[in-house]
Write an enzyme that holds these catalytic residues in place. Structure first.
Site, PDB file in Angstrom:
ATOM      1  N   SER A  83      -2.414  -2.944  -0.987  1.00 41.93           N
ATOM      2  CA  SER A  83      -2.529  -2.524   0.405  1.00 41.93           C
ATOM      3  C   SER A  83      -3.427  -3.500   1.171  1.00 41.93           C
ATOM      4  O   SER A  83      -3.155  -4.694   1.202  1.00 41.93           O
ATOM      5  CB  SER A  83      -3.031  -1.084   0.469  1.00 41.93           C
ATOM      6  OG  SER A  83      -2.825  -0.532   1.738  1.00 41.93           O
ATOM      7  N   GLU A 143       6.793   4.217   0.293  1.00 41.29           N
ATOM      8  CA  GLU A 143       5.398   3.971   0.657  1.00 41.29           C
ATOM      9  C   GLU A 143       4.801   5.071   1.534  1.00 41.29           C
ATOM     10  O   GLU A 143       3.756   5.638   1.226  1.00 41.29           O
ATOM     11  CB  GLU A 143       5.284   2.621   1.390  1.00 41.29           C
ATOM     12  CG  GLU A 143       5.657   1.400   0.569  1.00 41.29           C
ATOM     13  CD  GLU A 143       4.496   0.827  -0.236  1.00 41.29           C
ATOM     14  OE1 GLU A 143       3.413   1.459  -0.236  1.00 41.29           O
ATOM     15  OE2 GLU A 143       4.681  -0.221  -0.866  1.00 41.29           O
ATOM     16  N   HIS A 178       2.968   5.096  -1.794  1.00 36.43           N
ATOM     17  CA  HIS A 178       1.874   4.146  -1.686  1.00 36.43           C
ATOM     18  C   HIS A 178       0.768   4.502  -2.683  1.00 36.43           C
ATOM     19  O   HIS A 178       0.368   5.662  -2.797  1.00 36.43           O
ATOM     20  CB  HIS A 178       1.330   4.186  -0.258  1.00 36.43           C
ATOM     21  CG  HIS A 178       0.449   3.053   0.123  1.00 36.43           C
ATOM     22  ND1 HIS A 178       0.867   1.743   0.131  1.00 36.43           N
ATOM     23  CD2 HIS A 178      -0.859   3.022   0.524  1.00 36.43           C
ATOM     24  CE1 HIS A 178      -0.122   0.966   0.526  1.00 36.43           C
ATOM     25  NE2 HIS A 178      -1.187   1.711   0.762  1.00 36.43           N
TER      26      HIS A 178
END
Length: 503
Positions: free
Chosen positions: A186, A313, A409
């Site tokens: 990320s 995600e 995610h």
């Protein structure tokens, strides 16, 4: 062998496993407060005797509380620390993996249980994790008015300082300073990509692993507007004198108020859906260009790159309430307009997901827009510039009695670290892992170790924009790589540094 000598002094570790020694909370730069606040990281003052390194150092100023990790307490200052896990055998020249944590450049730390390096060290790496300045302390723009001026991207400068510490000291822990891989997820993945584009980081690492890189970066104009809003929320003027006099707690609280304002205001454009207000600033000096720019890709062509993203995600952001709810056709149209998406995107995704609810269509588009497409373009630009590049995606998704277990995610991180049994990982991985999950984790860890060792994770490198990524899944996962049709729909999306709406 549990005591090692660094250039600043000796440190004593502990054994989280019989074959691994861990050294926690080693300072790599001086506390970034007082005279050092908002400046480039300063050297550590050497110490006498042996420093006990059995506990993580304090986390950077933030308001987040994360499962199993310490929270920030005002007054904690020695936040620029790192941690080393190394094989207890003491054999030298072991490949080094340096992990940059994510957290929207605003929260998180190296003390999160998901990032424990014990399993990877047991598999044959020296693992380094570290804290860096976050939020306004690390990425806030401070207007001119001080001599010397306060630099942009202080969080990235901290990361470079940690890498310099690794180059100078990691041999004492059995690591090979000439074989360093920077990895992140990320915001940590985009940080690693930015380091690839920064002259100051040249030569400090050989390879990069980037999971779910998020884009784009920010322009200086947008960073200045964020500062204006944060200063207003703090009840001060946006001057160097007043900003540097404000306490870290005051700036954290003011930043949270700004984020909450965007979240509540549907007329605030893209930040209504993704109220992340800090990030790398393309200032032309410290960060000369966005990682997707031709110059950046050319600068880093000698670095091997392995990228990955998850297939769902943004479902995590919906689950934790960090993104706006889009549940009607009118809201979906407004979302597409706010992000200036090509007209074909929404109908195209509806075709790909004919039975899906509006919320799922929105989450699919937004996840691809924020993470998947940016990550894939990062890989393609690097390959086009002549860099050796590998692509993959995490698609472990299945039905469970308690609901759908999604490849969202952050779900891939415990698998790659071998920490999926941790209590703190249960939410991310959808409950207790089974035998298939552990087998998937062993494969992912093996790919990381192989890539960090030789530059080859075990599959063919990217040779063009149509190449299929390696897919991480279990036998009961549906096919999960990002659909080529979805990539075609997003082909014209611009990832240039974000600017003010009227700029």
């Amino acid at each position: 062998m549990d005591v090692r000598r660094t250039k600043d002094g000796s440190v004593r570790g502990h054994r989280p496993a019989p074959d691994v020694v861990a050294f926690l909370g080693i300072p790599y730069a001086a506390a970034p407060f007082g005279a050092n606040r908002f400046r480039e990281p300063r050297p550590v003052e050497a110490w006498q005797g042996v420093r006990e390194c059995g506990h993580f150092g304090p986390v950077a100023p933030q308001s987040a509380w994360l499962p199993g990790a310490p929270s920030w307490s005002p007054g904690d200052e020695d936040i620029l620390t790192l941690n080393v896990w190394t094989p207890a055998s003491g054999a030298g020249q072991v490949p080094v993996l340096v992990w940059i944590h994510g957290g929207a450049y605003t929260f998180g730390s190296s003390a999160q249980p998901d990032f424990d390096g014990t399993a990877l060290a047991g598999a044959g790496l020296v693992v380094v994790t570290f804290n860096y300045r976050l939020g306004f302390e690390g990425f806030g723009h401070i207007p001119a008015g001080a001599e010397p001026p306060y630099p942009e991207n202080r969080g990235l400068l901290d990361q470079i300082a940690a890498l310099r510490w690794v180059r100078e000291n990691i041999a004492a822990f059995g690591g090979d300073p000439a074989n360093v891989t920077v990895a992140g997820q990320s915001a940590g993945a985009t940080s690693a990509a930015c380091l690839m584009a920064m002259d100051r980081a040249a030569g400090l690492f050989r390879r990069v692993i980037a999971h779910s890189a998020v884009g784009p970066c920010y322009s200086t104009e947008l960073a200045a507007e964020t500062t204006r809003r944060v200063a207003e929320a703090a009840g001060i003027t946006a001057t160097a004198a007043q900003l540097t006099s404000a306490t870290p707690h005051a700036l954290v609280a003011a930043s949270d108020r700004v984020v909450d304002g965007y979240r509540r205001d549907p007329d605030s454009g893209p930040r209504h859906y993704n109220p992340v207000i800090y990030g790398p600033v393309v200032d032309g000096e410290i960060l000369p260009g966005d990682p997707l720019s031709g110059r950046a890709a050319g600068t880093s062509r000698a670095v091997d790159l392995l990228v990955s993203h998850t297939t769902e995600e943004c479902w995590l952001m919906d689950a934790v309430g960090s993104t706006a709810k889009v549940t009607t056709d009118a809201q979906l149209a407004r979302f597409a307009q706010d992000f200036r998406l090509p007209e074909a995107v929404v109908p195209g995704y509806r075709e790909l997901m004919p039975a899906a609810a509006v919320l799922d269509v929105y989450l699919a588009i937004f996840g691809d827009l924020l993470f998947s497409e940016y990550t894939r373009r990062l890989a393609e630009r690097h390959a086009q510039a002549g860099g050796r590049t590998f692509t993959s995606c995490f698609a472990r998704h299945r039905e469970a009695p308690e609901g759908v277990v999604r490849a969202w995610h952050c779900a891939d991180v415990p698998f790659a670290f071998g920490t999926l049994d941790r209590k703190s990982a249960e939410f991310l991985v959808g409950g207790r892992p089974d035998a298939a999950d552990h087998e998937l984790s062993r494969r992912m860890m093996g790919a990381w170790v192989d890539f960090a060792t030789t530059g080859d994770p075990g599959w063919s490198p990217l040779n063009g924009p149509t190449a299929s990524p390696h897919v991480w899944d279990t036998a009961d996962s549906p096919a999960g790589a990002q659909a080529p049709a979805a990539r075609t729909l997003l082909a014209d999306v611009d990832f240039s540094p974000l600017r003010l709406p009227d700029a």
